[in-house]
Design an enzyme around this catalytic site. Structure first.
Site, mmCIF file in Angstrom:
data_model
loop_
_atom_site.group_PDB
_atom_site.id
_atom_site.type_symbol
_atom_site.label_atom_id
_atom_site.label_comp_id
_atom_site.label_asym_id
_atom_site.label_seq_id
_atom_site.Cartn_x
_atom_site.Cartn_y
_atom_site.Cartn_z
ATOM 1 N N LYS A 79 0.837 -1.218 0.000
ATOM 2 C CA LYS A 79 0.000 0.000 0.000
ATOM 3 C C LYS A 79 0.864 1.256 0.000
ATOM 4 C CE LYS A 79 -1.792 1.613 4.035
ATOM 5 N NZ LYS A 79 -1.486 3.034 4.307
ATOM 6 N N ASN A 80 1.864 1.290 0.875
ATOM 7 C CA ASN A 80 2.622 2.530 1.059
ATOM 8 C C ASN A 80 3.661 2.775 -0.038
ATOM 9 O OD1 ASN A 80 1.047 3.050 3.212
ATOM 10 N ND2 ASN A 80 2.591 2.596 4.780
ATOM 11 N N ARG A 101 -4.574 10.867 4.347
ATOM 12 C CA ARG A 101 -3.454 11.800 4.519
ATOM 13 C C ARG A 101 -2.492 11.805 3.340
ATOM 14 N NH1 ARG A 101 -2.900 13.912 9.223
ATOM 15 N NH2 ARG A 101 -0.800 14.576 8.680
ATOM 16 N N CYS A 127 -5.911 13.020 12.881
ATOM 17 C CA CYS A 127 -5.480 11.650 12.613
ATOM 18 C C CYS A 127 -5.502 10.883 13.933
ATOM 19 C CB CYS A 127 -4.071 11.683 12.039
ATOM 20 S SG CYS A 127 -3.359 10.064 11.870
ATOM 21 N N ARG A 145 0.703 14.500 13.522
ATOM 22 C CA ARG A 145 1.157 14.372 12.136
ATOM 23 C C ARG A 145 1.163 15.696 11.349
ATOM 24 N NH1 ARG A 145 -1.254 8.932 9.619
ATOM 25 N NH2 ARG A 145 0.673 8.909 8.456
ATOM 26 N N LYS A 163 14.437 15.478 11.241
ATOM 27 C CA LYS A 163 14.064 14.116 11.635
ATOM 28 C C LYS A 163 13.654 13.326 10.398
ATOM 29 C CE LYS A 163 9.592 15.233 13.650
ATOM 30 N NZ LYS A 163 8.668 15.042 14.718
ATOM 31 N N VAL A 164 13.461 12.041 10.597
ATOM 32 C CA VAL A 164 13.185 11.195 9.432
ATOM 33 C C VAL A 164 11.682 11.182 9.159
ATOM 34 C CG1 VAL A 164 13.355 8.857 8.500
ATOM 35 C CG2 VAL A 164 15.175 9.748 9.956
ATOM 36 N N SER A 165 11.299 11.571 7.969
ATOM 37 C CA SER A 165 9.888 11.525 7.585
ATOM 38 C C SER A 165 9.746 10.864 6.215
ATOM 39 C CB SER A 165 9.303 12.941 7.530
ATOM 40 O OG SER A 165 8.115 12.944 6.760
ATOM 41 N N ASP A 176 4.459 0.562 12.003
ATOM 42 C CA ASP A 176 3.272 -0.061 11.400
ATOM 43 C C ASP A 176 3.098 -1.530 11.797
ATOM 44 O OD1 ASP A 176 2.626 2.318 10.209
ATOM 45 O OD2 ASP A 176 3.376 1.788 8.221
ATOM 46 N N ILE A 224 7.701 6.860 17.047
ATOM 47 C CA ILE A 224 7.380 7.601 15.806
ATOM 48 C C ILE A 224 6.116 8.457 15.977
ATOM 49 C CG2 ILE A 224 6.983 7.421 13.304
ATOM 50 C CD1 ILE A 224 9.693 6.250 14.055
ATOM 51 N N ARG A 253 -8.905 -0.472 4.381
ATOM 52 C CA ARG A 253 -7.984 0.544 3.844
ATOM 53 C C ARG A 253 -6.646 -0.075 3.467
ATOM 54 N NH1 ARG A 253 -6.430 4.441 7.858
ATOM 55 N NH2 ARG A 253 -4.915 4.713 6.209
HETATM 56 N N1 EPU Z 1 6.452 14.637 10.945
HETATM 57 C C1 EPU Z 1 6.593 15.961 11.262
HETATM 58 N N2 EPU Z 1 6.486 16.898 10.264
HETATM 59 C C2 EPU Z 1 6.239 16.537 8.970
HETATM 60 C C3 EPU Z 1 6.114 15.181 8.645
HETATM 61 C C4 EPU Z 1 6.220 14.242 9.659
HETATM 62 O O1 EPU Z 1 6.798 16.311 12.436
HETATM 63 O O2 EPU Z 1 6.146 17.440 8.124
HETATM 64 C C5 EPU Z 1 6.541 13.616 12.009
HETATM 65 C C6 EPU Z 1 5.268 12.802 12.178
HETATM 66 O O3 EPU Z 1 4.313 13.476 12.967
HETATM 67 C C7 EPU Z 1 5.785 11.552 12.828
HETATM 68 C C8 EPU Z 1 7.164 11.373 12.177
HETATM 69 O O4 EPU Z 1 7.503 12.660 11.634
HETATM 70 O O5 EPU Z 1 5.951 11.738 14.197
HETATM 71 C C9 EPU Z 1 7.209 10.355 11.051
HETATM 72 O O6 EPU Z 1 6.132 10.559 10.160
HETATM 73 P P1 EPU Z 1 6.258 10.265 8.597
HETATM 74 O O7 EPU Z 1 6.217 11.547 7.870
HETATM 75 O O8 EPU Z 1 7.419 9.358 8.380
HETATM 76 O O9 EPU Z 1 4.913 9.465 8.343
HETATM 77 P P2 EPU Z 1 3.987 9.548 7.053
HETATM 78 O O10 EPU Z 1 4.799 9.780 5.852
HETATM 79 O O11 EPU Z 1 2.838 10.445 7.316
HETATM 80 C C10 EPU Z 1 4.172 7.013 6.431
HETATM 81 C C11 EPU Z 1 3.227 5.870 6.266
HETATM 82 C C12 EPU Z 1 2.677 5.482 7.631
HETATM 83 C C13 EPU Z 1 3.847 5.081 8.524
HETATM 84 C C14 EPU Z 1 4.852 6.231 8.617
HETATM 85 C C15 EPU Z 1 6.098 5.876 9.389
HETATM 86 C C16 EPU Z 1 2.280 6.031 4.065
HETATM 87 C C17 EPU Z 1 1.111 6.307 3.206
HETATM 88 N N3 EPU Z 1 2.139 6.231 5.370
HETATM 89 O O12 EPU Z 1 3.416 8.074 7.006
HETATM 90 O O13 EPU Z 1 1.847 4.352 7.428
HETATM 91 O O14 EPU Z 1 3.384 4.763 9.812
HETATM 92 O O15 EPU Z 1 5.257 6.630 7.287
HETATM 93 O O16 EPU Z 1 6.735 4.770 8.836
HETATM 94 O O17 EPU Z 1 3.335 5.617 3.576
HETATM 95 C C18 EPU Z 1 -0.002 2.936 7.800
HETATM 96 O O18 EPU Z 1 0.233 2.408 6.712
HETATM 97 O O19 EPU Z 1 -0.825 2.446 8.630
HETATM 98 C C19 EPU Z 1 0.677 4.184 8.155
HETATM 99 C C20 EPU Z 1 0.237 5.005 9.094
#
Ligand code: EPU
Length: 430
Positions: A22-23, A102, A126, A131, A171-173, A316, A338, A408
């Site tokens: 999915k991701n 999202r 969320c 997030r 940080k890692v996003s 996850d 995370i 989902r």
């Molecule tokens: N963060 C920030 N600022 C930003 C972006 C992120 O502070 O601008 C923080 C977030 O709040 C969090 C951390 O950074 O505390 C990591 O978030 P990340 O951006 O890595 O998450 P994401 O891109 O929104 C994706 C996956 C998630 C998965 C996370 C972490 C997809 C569609 N979503 O989310 O998947 O948990 O990376 O690996 O790829 C799921 O599939 O159930 C799911 C939630």
């Protein structure tokens, strides 16, 4: 609303086909916005999130076709989708669509790169944490975009196109890395993305972009170097297998005992999960066909871990591991680093008899001898599947409500589990 009924106690034996990730599929579909030519994606999982993103992309003018299956072809092998963004009809991503998922916010980067402007709704609340999207916006600004926030919308403009930049994330996003990568491939000049997320799904997107003509070095590492090109062309790309789905079914097999082959699972993407399963007393053996998981009579041993960005243990899979540890022989300690609110499953697991205490970001899971079926509520995608895992080992019947969360991200979950001997059925809602 549909429900899922599980009668626990059956061991799982057999083969489970792992679907496309999915991701990875979601950002790959968004990549189609970067070229007027056709991007053909195969192994796309049939999920509610994929259908939702399809609506969003169609709103921007992407023409999407789904190729049919040949007779005899495995029904679980995913869709082939052809996405053509010949012209971008609209650079607006409205609240009604973005608030439902999202990841649709990630259209911001490609729309800016291709059209020089975008107006994308902020994603809103969320269930697993606040997030924010500040890092996405920081990356776009570094690439030369002017950003304003107005009435819940991000309005981004780059009249003369995006310009290569040095982006260093603090940080890692995953999402911010996708955004920076997708935008910089069409920027003028060179971009360096430091402290990039190195999740396999980002590598998959980068490899697809390279097939489309992008110039990217450092794929699968935490430093990506991009040399901007003026246009990208069409390509064919197969979505990688879903490591979170594989990790989830590995925990189902570990929970119930038995012996399951996770067909097409990529063991290389699952090293941290395999390591933890082995510590817990669950055997995991990579084979030519995928990953074999078994536990024959051995007790489950408690574990201690923190969730981490890749290659660490994935957030996850945290809820699923917690479900597994509810039946371990002792106390496990699981720290979520995370997302700040990713413990919604704890209260629902408690309804099945789990003994879990929360201390801030850390859960202490005291193993119990017996779980007992009960009505429970799915709260988010991974939380809901943790309830499935617990229910598979609980005595009696569990009824899981609000299963749209499961739909989902898990393709035909009840079919995959029942084919291996689980007593699981979907009860259609009115
Ligand atoms: N963060 C920030 N600022 C930003 C972006 C992120 O502070 O601008 C923080 C977030 O709040 C969090 C951390 O950074 O505390 C990591 O978030 P990340 O951006 O890595 O998450 P994401 O891109 O929104 C994706 C996956 C998630 C998965 C996370 C972490 C997809 C569609 N979503 O989310 O998947 O948990 O990376 O690996 O790829 C799921 O599939 O159930 C799911 C939630």
């Amino acid at each position: 609303m549909d429900k899922i009924r599980i009668r626990g106690g059956n061991r799982l034996n057999g083969t489970i086909q792992i679907s496309g990730a999915k991701n990875a599929a979601l950002p790959l579909m968004i990549v189609s916005l970067l070229t007027p030519e056709t991007l053909t994606l195969s192994n796309v999982p049939r999920l509610a999130d994929v259908r939702q993103l399809q609506r969003i992309l169609q709103n921007h003018g992407v023409d999407i076709m789904v190729a049919g299956k040949r007779p005899g072809q495995n029904g679980m092998m995913g869709d082939v989708k052809q996405l053509s963004a010949k012209t971008i009809a609209d650079t607006l991503a409205p609240y009604e669509l973005v608030s439902k998922m999202r990841a649709s916010f990630w259209v911001l980067g490609p729309l800016l790169a291709r059209c020089g402007e975008a107006k994308v709704s902020l994603p809103g609340g969320c269930a697993i944490g606040t997030r924010p999207v500040d890092m996405h916006l920081h990356a776009m600004e570094k690439l030369g975009a002017e950003i304003e926030i107005e009435a819940g919308y991000v309005i981004a403009k780059a009249k003369h196109g995006l310009k290569g930049a040095h982006i260093k994330f603090d940080k890692v996003s995953v999402g911010a890395t996708h955004a920076a990568l997708m935008a910089s491939v069409l920027a003028q000049g060179d971009t360096i993305i430091e402290n990039a997320a190195s999740e396999p799904e980002i590598g998959d997107v980068a490899e697809c972009l390279v097939k489309m003509g992008a110039q990217i070095e450092g794929i699968h590492t935490s430093t990506l170097r991009i040399r901007g090109v003026t246009s990208l062309h069409g390509a064919e790309h197969r979505v990688i297998p879903d490591r979170i789905e594989a990790g989830t079914y590995a925990m189902c097999a570990g929970m119930t005992g038995g012996d399951v082959l996770l067909k097409d699972a990529n063991a290389g993407h699952l090293a941290a999960v395999i390591d933890v399963l082995r510590q817990a007393g669950v055997s995991a053996e990579p084979t030519n066909e995928g990953l074999k998981i078994y536990r024959n009579g051995q007790a489950l041993t408690p574990v201690k871990l923190d969730t981490q960005p890749y290659p660490g243990f994935p957030t996850d899979c945290q809820a699923q591991l917690m479900a597994l540890m509810t039946k371990a022989n002792g106390t496990s300690v699981i720290r979520e680093t995370i997302f700040e609110n990713r413990f919604m499953h704890v209260q629902e697991l408690a309804r099945l008899g789990a003994d879990i205490t929360l201390h801030g970001d850390t859960a202490e899971v005291h193993g119990v001898k017996k779980l007992t079926g009960a009505p429970v509520m799915a709260t988010d995608l991974r939380a809901s599947v943790s309830l499935v895992i617990a229910a598979l080992a609980a005595e009696g019947e569990t009824m899981i409500n609000r299963v749209y969360h499961l739909d989902r991200g898990f393709e035909t979950l009840e079919d995959k589990l029942s084919a291996c001997g689980a007593d699981i059925a979907r009860i259609a809602g009115n």
